[in-house]
Design an enzyme around this catalytic site. Structure first.
Site, mmCIF file in Angstrom:
data_model
loop_
_atom_site.group_PDB
_atom_site.id
_atom_site.type_symbol
_atom_site.label_atom_id
_atom_site.label_comp_id
_atom_site.label_asym_id
_atom_site.label_seq_id
_atom_site.Cartn_x
_atom_site.Cartn_y
_atom_site.Cartn_z
ATOM 1 C CB ILE A 64 -14.202 27.184 -40.804
ATOM 2 C CG1 ILE A 64 -15.559 26.907 -40.106
ATOM 3 C CG2 ILE A 64 -13.024 26.544 -40.195
ATOM 4 C CD1 ILE A 64 -15.889 25.269 -40.565
ATOM 5 N N PRO A 65 -12.057 30.425 -41.166
ATOM 6 C CG PRO A 65 -11.151 32.147 -39.878
ATOM 7 C CD PRO A 65 -12.569 31.269 -39.989
ATOM 8 C CG HIS A 66 -9.016 27.146 -44.112
ATOM 9 N ND1 HIS A 66 -10.428 27.718 -44.221
ATOM 10 C CD2 HIS A 66 -8.571 26.659 -45.273
ATOM 11 C CE1 HIS A 66 -10.655 27.284 -45.749
ATOM 12 N NE2 HIS A 66 -9.857 26.922 -46.293
ATOM 13 N N GLY A 67 -5.471 28.443 -43.442
ATOM 14 C CA GLY A 67 -4.272 28.629 -44.059
ATOM 15 C C GLY A 67 -3.209 28.000 -43.633
ATOM 16 C CG LEU A 102 -7.712 24.125 -39.132
ATOM 17 C CD1 LEU A 102 -7.702 23.546 -37.587
ATOM 18 C CD2 LEU A 102 -8.766 23.182 -39.917
#
Length: 155
Positions: A64-67, A102
């Site tokens: 779940i990569p996010h930034g 996300l």
């Protein structure tokens, strides 16, 4: 926050071909750029910077990569099911084949965390993830499994 507010069928890559974590993140950044109007380079550098802090692979073949991005209007999700798993530096050493990117506006605070929690809850549901992995390479089918899976999980 409903999952339908985070992702749309057009944001789903049902059979992404990539050979590395970097290629996966680049493809997700390109799709996110098409949806948000933000430059793909800015998105890629944001999520790559987050990955350098520690892998966003959560185990069981899921990441779940996010930034957070300045000038982003709303929280946006992009989903990819990989044609073949890739190494994502996961704690359980399992390659990843399910990725949910996300992106949130810089000042989103608690809303970003709520969205992250919602995605994590969806992807912790083994039955839903199994169905996503086995589904035909059709974004609409995967979208329906994701949105139905979350509402069934909440019941």
């Amino acid at each position: 926050m409903d999952l339908e507010m985070l992702i749309e069928p057009a944001a789903i890559l049902p059979s992404l071909r990539a050979n590395s974590k970097k290629q996966v993140l680049q493809a997700l950044a390109e799709k996110a750029a098409a949806i948000t109007g933000r430059p793909d380079r800015e998105i890629f550098e944001t999520i790559l910077g987050r990955e350098k802090l520690g892998s966003t692979a959560v185990g069981n073949g899921i990441a779940i990569p996010h930034g957070k991005l300045p000038e982003l209007e709303r929280i946006v999700g992009v989903f990819a099911r990989l044609a073949k798993p890739v190494d994502f530096d996961a704690l359980d050493d399992q390659p990843v084949d399910i990725v949910f990117l996300l992106l949130a506006p810089e000042g989103s605070g608690a809303d970003h965390l709520k969205a992250l929690s919602k995605v994590a809850r969806l992807l912790r549901n083994g039955d839903t993830v199994d169905k996503i992995r086995q589904a035909s390479p059709d974004a609409g089918v995967i979208y329906a499994l994701m949105t139905n899976g979350l509402s069934q999980n909440a019941a």
